[in-house]
Design a protein around this motif. Sequence first.
Motif, PDB file in Angstrom:
ATOM      1  N   PRO A 170     -20.369  16.264  49.371  1.00  0.00           N
ATOM      2  CA  PRO A 170     -19.669  16.931  48.260  1.00  0.00           C
ATOM      3  C   PRO A 170     -20.359  16.722  46.914  1.00  0.00           C
ATOM      4  O   PRO A 170     -20.454  17.657  46.107  1.00  0.00           O
ATOM      5  N   ASP A 171     -20.859  15.506  46.671  1.00  0.00           N
ATOM      6  CA  ASP A 171     -21.537  15.230  45.400  1.00  0.00           C
ATOM      7  C   ASP A 171     -22.836  16.019  45.285  1.00  0.00           C
ATOM      8  O   ASP A 171     -23.171  16.535  44.203  1.00  0.00           O
ATOM      9  N   GLN A 172     -23.580  16.116  46.375  1.00  0.00           N
ATOM     10  CA  GLN A 172     -24.834  16.879  46.356  1.00  0.00           C
ATOM     11  C   GLN A 172     -24.565  18.365  46.139  1.00  0.00           C
ATOM     12  O   GLN A 172     -25.250  19.020  45.351  1.00  0.00           O
ATOM     13  N   SER A 173     -23.567  18.886  46.819  1.00  0.00           N
ATOM     14  CA  SER A 173     -23.203  20.297  46.650  1.00  0.00           C
ATOM     15  C   SER A 173     -22.791  20.581  45.215  1.00  0.00           C
ATOM     16  O   SER A 173     -23.184  21.603  44.635  1.00  0.00           O
ATOM     17  N   LYS A 174     -22.016  19.683  44.649  1.00  0.00           N
ATOM     18  CA  LYS A 174     -21.546  19.857  43.275  1.00  0.00           C
ATOM     19  C   LYS A 174     -22.712  19.846  42.300  1.00  0.00           C
ATOM     20  O   LYS A 174     -22.767  20.646  41.355  1.00  0.00           O
ATOM     21  N   MET A 175     -23.666  18.932  42.519  1.00  0.00           N
ATOM     22  CA  MET A 175     -24.829  18.835  41.636  1.00  0.00           C
ATOM     23  C   MET A 175     -25.653  20.112  41.676  1.00  0.00           C
ATOM     24  O   MET A 175     -26.016  20.680  40.638  1.00  0.00           O
ATOM     25  N   ILE A 176     -25.963  20.599  42.886  1.00  0.00           N
ATOM     26  CA  ILE A 176     -26.773  21.802  43.009  1.00  0.00           C
ATOM     27  C   ILE A 176     -26.059  23.011  42.415  1.00  0.00           C
ATOM     28  O   ILE A 176     -26.654  23.814  41.692  1.00  0.00           O
ATOM     29  N   ASP A 177     -24.780  23.135  42.697  1.00  0.00           N
ATOM     30  CA  ASP A 177     -24.010  24.262  42.170  1.00  0.00           C
ATOM     31  C   ASP A 177     -24.009  24.239  40.646  1.00  0.00           C
ATOM     32  O   ASP A 177     -24.167  25.282  39.997  1.00  0.00           O
ATOM     33  N   SER A 178     -23.877  23.051  40.074  1.00  0.00           N
ATOM     34  CA  SER A 178     -23.858  22.921  38.615  1.00  0.00           C
ATOM     35  C   SER A 178     -25.193  23.328  37.996  1.00  0.00           C
ATOM     36  O   SER A 178     -25.233  24.069  36.999  1.00  0.00           O
TER      37      SER A 178
END
Length: 278
Positions: free
Chosen positions: A96-104
Amino acid sequence: MSFLIKLLTVSVVAAQSDTKSLLWKVSGNGLEKPSYLFGTLHMMCSSDFVIKDKVTRALESADRYVIEADIFSPAAMKEMQAADASPIPQSKRLSPDQSKMIDSVLRKYTKMTLSQVDNSSLFTISGLMIYATYPCTDLKMYEAELLKMAMQRKMKVDTLETITAQMRFLQNAYTDEYALAKIQAFEEYKAFMDGMVKIYKEENLPVIYNDMTSEKFMDTNAKYWMLHVRNVNWANKMPDMMKKGSNFFAVGAGHLGGDDGLIKLLQAKGYTVEPILN
């Protein structure tokens, strides 16, 4: 060979590899005609793009135009598109943290979202970020522009590796960890690319090599696969190509410098490799 001559030879080689030039002549060692090495920056804004007269003269004097791989053919493009895809959506692979970072990062700099590129590889996603570093949309590619010139002259066109091999090297080099780090460090990478255009236009090959291979932007694994392995492969292939005539080799500038760069590898094989300054 005396110790003094050896010392002078080493000094000359070292000085040449530190010379500010992106165009080098390869001669000697039984070659009937010289060949040329030209270091490219794969993408550049049209306002910064220029092909210098010395490059044009070298290309026009060669018999064959040679690039890294045939990235322009329909078959190659189809293969690259297949390699760009991820067999498992990133939303199911990443934390979830990696997905959030990339999306941001995607939202901020490309106006895209992770869901729009969910089926792409992390290498492809990091590539999208590289495009976002350019302050323009009218990009030019040295390999493509030189290819147009070569085709106008009806020159033979060849490659140093297959597109299949290049995709394999990219996959080996761009681990998930490496791709994630590049995406996360996007702002630093943008500043790096801005500076790279400046030093490229100055033909400052030593700085180009040092910056491109710094730990911040190329880890040990990527450097091994993208530069070392490929450089050795190319340097082993070039002699037979050069025996058949004069070649104009256009490869990324990062492949020229360093102890395992093409300049020193070809010098170690007995060729005279010298800069063309004007």
